[in-house]
Design a protein around this motif. Structure first.
Motif, PDB file in Angstrom:
ATOM      1  N   ALA A  98       0.885  -1.122  -0.107  1.00  0.00           N
ATOM      2  CA  ALA A  98       0.028  -0.115  -0.058  1.00  0.00           C
ATOM      3  C   ALA A  98       0.775   1.105  -0.062  1.00  0.00           C
ATOM      4  O   ALA A  98       0.301   2.203   0.358  1.00  0.00           O
ATOM      5  CB  ALA A  98      -0.699  -0.128   1.215  1.00  0.00           C
ATOM      6  N   LEU A  99       2.124   1.420  -0.050  1.00  0.00           N
ATOM      7  CA  LEU A  99       3.011   2.255  -0.156  1.00  0.00           C
ATOM      8  C   LEU A  99       3.137   3.369  -1.126  1.00  0.00           C
ATOM      9  O   LEU A  99       2.913   2.917  -2.209  1.00  0.00           O
ATOM     10  CB  LEU A  99       4.529   1.835  -0.086  1.00  0.00           C
ATOM     11  N   LYS A 100       2.837   4.615  -0.639  1.00  0.00           N
ATOM     12  CA  LYS A 100       2.878   5.661  -1.730  1.00  0.00           C
ATOM     13  C   LYS A 100       3.796   6.682  -1.445  1.00  0.00           C
ATOM     14  O   LYS A 100       4.423   6.733  -0.284  1.00  0.00           O
ATOM     15  CB  LYS A 100       1.451   6.641  -1.467  1.00  0.00           C
ATOM     16  N   VAL A 101       4.456   7.088  -2.350  1.00  0.00           N
ATOM     17  CA  VAL A 101       5.533   8.059  -2.630  1.00  0.00           C
ATOM     18  C   VAL A 101       5.297   9.443  -2.822  1.00  0.00           C
ATOM     19  O   VAL A 101       4.486   9.464  -3.731  1.00  0.00           O
ATOM     20  CB  VAL A 101       6.665   7.344  -3.376  1.00  0.00           C
ATOM     21  N   LYS A 102       5.563  10.471  -2.138  1.00  0.00           N
ATOM     22  CA  LYS A 102       5.148  11.923  -2.405  1.00  0.00           C
ATOM     23  C   LYS A 102       6.773  12.556  -2.301  1.00  0.00           C
ATOM     24  O   LYS A 102       7.299  12.575  -1.499  1.00  0.00           O
ATOM     25  CB  LYS A 102       4.206  12.340  -1.210  1.00  0.00           C
ATOM     26  N   PHE A 103       6.778  13.360  -3.186  1.00  0.00           N
ATOM     27  CA  PHE A 103       8.182  13.949  -3.437  1.00  0.00           C
ATOM     28  C   PHE A 103       8.014  15.577  -2.892  1.00  0.00           C
ATOM     29  O   PHE A 103       6.771  16.015  -3.303  1.00  0.00           O
ATOM     30  CB  PHE A 103       8.444  14.051  -4.798  1.00  0.00           C
ATOM     31  N   SER A 104       8.828  16.063  -2.388  1.00  0.00           N
ATOM     32  CA  SER A 104       8.785  17.484  -2.046  1.00  0.00           C
ATOM     33  C   SER A 104       8.777  18.386  -3.505  1.00  0.00           C
ATOM     34  O   SER A 104       9.183  17.878  -4.465  1.00  0.00           O
ATOM     35  CB  SER A 104       9.902  17.968  -1.262  1.00  0.00           C
ATOM     36  N   GLU A 105       8.354  19.539  -3.320  1.00  0.00           N
ATOM     37  CA  GLU A 105       8.278  20.440  -4.808  1.00  0.00           C
ATOM     38  C   GLU A 105       9.659  20.601  -5.401  1.00  0.00           C
ATOM     39  O   GLU A 105       9.733  20.432  -6.794  1.00  0.00           O
ATOM     40  CB  GLU A 105       7.727  22.017  -4.468  1.00  0.00           C
ATOM     41  N   ASP A 106      10.516  20.556  -4.619  1.00  0.00           N
ATOM     42  CA  ASP A 106      12.038  20.725  -5.367  1.00  0.00           C
ATOM     43  C   ASP A 106      12.646  19.177  -5.529  1.00  0.00           C
ATOM     44  O   ASP A 106      13.805  19.048  -6.056  1.00  0.00           O
ATOM     45  CB  ASP A 106      13.130  21.429  -4.345  1.00  0.00           C
ATOM     46  N   LYS A 107      11.892  18.157  -5.532  1.00  0.00           N
ATOM     47  CA  LYS A 107      12.575  16.948  -5.555  1.00  0.00           C
ATOM     48  C   LYS A 107      13.586  16.468  -4.945  1.00  0.00           C
ATOM     49  O   LYS A 107      14.388  15.289  -5.250  1.00  0.00           O
ATOM     50  CB  LYS A 107      12.543  16.633  -7.036  1.00  0.00           C
ATOM     51  N   LYS A 108      14.021  17.133  -3.719  1.00  0.00           N
ATOM     52  CA  LYS A 108      14.990  16.828  -3.008  1.00  0.00           C
ATOM     53  C   LYS A 108      14.678  15.725  -1.706  1.00  0.00           C
ATOM     54  O   LYS A 108      15.628  15.295  -1.331  1.00  0.00           O
ATOM     55  CB  LYS A 108      15.590  18.137  -2.284  1.00  0.00           C
ATOM     56  N   THR A 109      13.715  15.584  -1.655  1.00  0.00           N
ATOM     57  CA  THR A 109      13.000  15.051  -0.280  1.00  0.00           C
ATOM     58  C   THR A 109      11.868  14.001  -0.797  1.00  0.00           C
ATOM     59  O   THR A 109      11.198  14.579  -1.614  1.00  0.00           O
ATOM     60  CB  THR A 109      12.850  15.691   0.907  1.00  0.00           C
ATOM     61  N   ALA A 110      11.568  12.927  -0.143  1.00  0.00           N
ATOM     62  CA  ALA A 110      10.309  12.041  -0.627  1.00  0.00           C
ATOM     63  C   ALA A 110      10.059  11.637   0.810  1.00  0.00           C
ATOM     64  O   ALA A 110      10.640  11.309   1.859  1.00  0.00           O
ATOM     65  CB  ALA A 110      10.601  10.880  -1.546  1.00  0.00           C
ATOM     66  N   LYS A 111       8.783  11.047   0.919  1.00  0.00           N
ATOM     67  CA  LYS A 111       7.968  10.599   2.106  1.00  0.00           C
ATOM     68  C   LYS A 111       7.192   9.389   1.448  1.00  0.00           C
ATOM     69  O   LYS A 111       6.617   9.342   0.543  1.00  0.00           O
ATOM     70  CB  LYS A 111       6.895  11.384   2.723  1.00  0.00           C
ATOM     71  N   ALA A 112       7.429   8.333   1.951  1.00  0.00           N
ATOM     72  CA  ALA A 112       7.188   6.867   1.681  1.00  0.00           C
ATOM     73  C   ALA A 112       6.194   6.260   2.910  1.00  0.00           C
ATOM     74  O   ALA A 112       6.829   6.270   3.827  1.00  0.00           O
ATOM     75  CB  ALA A 112       8.204   6.114   1.352  1.00  0.00           C
ATOM     76  N   TYR A 113       5.040   6.052   2.594  1.00  0.00           N
ATOM     77  CA  TYR A 113       4.136   5.786   3.748  1.00  0.00           C
ATOM     78  C   TYR A 113       2.883   4.988   3.062  1.00  0.00           C
ATOM     79  O   TYR A 113       2.441   5.139   1.761  1.00  0.00           O
ATOM     80  CB  TYR A 113       3.373   6.962   4.336  1.00  0.00           C
TER      81      TYR A 113
END
Length: 144
Positions: free
Chosen positions: A95-110
């Motif tokens: 069920a993992l979803k990946v979301k990136f910050s606007e600058d694409k330098k960080t991501a959150k996986a949850y």
């Protein structure tokens, strides 16, 4: 005649280099795929109870206000493994979803869903791009 052969050879070489560069660029995995590779390594490490493989997915700049840096996180994780928190452990990432910050330098996986004989918890991973890999910079457990 010799000049024509040299020009033809040079042109062939240039076209070959351009074609191979296009192939390698197309083969490069996306940032999302790279994050999922890191999460896959985390899943493997937790299920095998392999602390070294797990820590290889952590950034040297890992920082957690509750735990400290990477060395402190490793000590805490080792203690958890020794205490049986990973016994009969399972890691679900379907069920993992990946979301990136606007600058694409960080991501959150949850969510990274963890369960064992001690209970279960969902975790959010914060990752940063370092060179050609995405590494964990923070772990946010639900309810903590």
């Amino acid at each position: 005649m010799k000049t024509m052969k040299t020009v033809a050879l040079a042109a062939t070489l240039v076209l070959t280099l351009l074609a191979s560069r296009a192939v390698f660029a197309a083969d490069k995995p996306s940032d999302e795929d790279q994050v999922k590779v890191t999460v896959g390594k985390i899943k493997e490490a937790l299920e095998k109870k392999d602390i070294n493989l797990l820590m290889a997915t952590f950034s040297e700049s890992y920082k957690d206000p509750r735990v400290g840096g990477k060395a402190e996180a490793k000590a805490l994780l080792e203690q958890g493994l020794k205490s049986g928190y990973a016994d009969n452990g399972k890691v679900k990432i379907d069920a993992l979803k990946v979301k990136f910050s606007e600058d694409k330098k960080t991501a959150k996986a949850y969510p990274l869903d963890l369960s064992s004989s001690m209970g279960s918890i969902s975790v959010e991973l914060v990752l940063g791009k370092e060179k050609d890999a995405w590494l964990v910079t923070q772990v946010n457990p639900d309810g903590v």
